[in-house]
Write an enzyme that holds these catalytic residues in place. Sequence first.
Site, PDB file in Angstrom:
ATOM      1  N   ASP A   1       0.828  -1.198   0.000  1.00 15.06           N
ATOM      2  CA  ASP A   1       0.000   0.000   0.000  1.00 15.06           C
ATOM      3  C   ASP A   1       0.868   1.256   0.000  1.00 15.06           C
ATOM      4  O   ASP A   1       0.479   2.296   0.539  1.00 15.06           O
ATOM      5  CB  ASP A   1      -0.921  -0.023   1.241  1.00 15.06           C
ATOM      6  CG  ASP A   1      -2.020   1.025   1.171  1.00 15.06           C
ATOM      7  OD1 ASP A   1      -2.417   1.392   0.064  1.00 15.06           O
ATOM      8  OD2 ASP A   1      -2.465   1.479   2.247  1.00 15.06           O
TER       9      ASP A   1
ATOM     10  N   VAL B   1     -10.860  -6.797  -1.537  1.00 17.36           N
ATOM     11  CA  VAL B   1     -10.536  -8.163  -1.942  1.00 17.36           C
ATOM     12  C   VAL B   1     -11.073  -9.123  -0.881  1.00 17.36           C
ATOM     13  O   VAL B   1     -10.778  -8.975   0.313  1.00 17.36           O
ATOM     14  CB  VAL B   1      -9.020  -8.352  -2.103  1.00 17.36           C
ATOM     15  CG1 VAL B   1      -8.666  -9.836  -2.198  1.00 17.36           C
ATOM     16  CG2 VAL B   1      -8.523  -7.634  -3.355  1.00 17.36           C
TER      17      VAL B   1
END
Length: 323
Positions: free
Chosen positions: A132, A156
């Site tokens: 990230d 997800v």
Amino acid sequence: MNQPLLTSSMVKEKARELGFHKVGISSVDGLDAIVTQRLQAWMELGYHADMQWMANPKREDIRLVMPEVRSLVCVALNYYTPDQRPEGEEYGKISRYGWGRDYHKILHKKLKQLATGLESWSEGVKARYYADTGPVQDKVWAQKAGIGWIAKNGNVITRDYGSWVFLGEILTNLELESDRPATEHCGTCTRCLQACPTGAITEPFIVDANRCIAYHTIENRADNLPETLTPHLHGWVAGCDICQDVCPWNQRFAQETDVTDFQPYPGNLAPKLVELAQISEEEWDKQFPASALRRIKPEMLRRNARANLDAFRLKNDPESNNI
């Protein structure tokens, strides 16, 4: 004596030894053109709000991130704990991802170990890791590597842990055997769309950050939150888990993490809004050590808490707005 060829199974075994709960591998044959088109269309609609880094062209071509990349090793780390927030309008709500130690620190340490292991295997191996933190479409690659599928709420979902997972990836010049991409299993369910109080999930798989509570409480640097948003905050001061809380996959398959660093810090489960509305720099620094919530600066946290207090006041006493 020559080192044996580094195989996908060997890489996965090492990843699991380091504590990753899921690992998958994808080749970089290139992302489907449809994926790139969807990203561009999403940007053109302005759904990225002020997140200008989403426009980085490297997101559309992984080779711009690392020209020699041949494979991505994608990993997931379960962060779920069974703790529950208390009921009551006096409490602020913090997203589960921010309850414990900063996930970047946990992931980066493990990813660095894995990347170093790959590079030390044989001369010429290169590896670069992200969690990230770079121009990588981590959710797209996670799906391509079989970790899980991108759900209607944009998260997800894994079969083993639901969507309570942090994602990371290692880019490498190794030619590794790929896993099969994950298939989508949301079916006809629309609970996340129906539960979102601001309508941020405009249609399945499309999220408008301009309406998203998580975006505004974490990324929005303005002095005040939008008036259209504040009546729907419902206590959220740091992120929002509504679309994940109602997901059947999370309700059925969430399991407690074995990563002790993800256990909640004291004060993160039931912070008082009146206290957050006046939190000082020193108190903020003490309450959120080594926390992903440090992205939410003290003035933002005060703003978010005050917006909730104002919304609750107006809800309980509509006439007070005319005083």
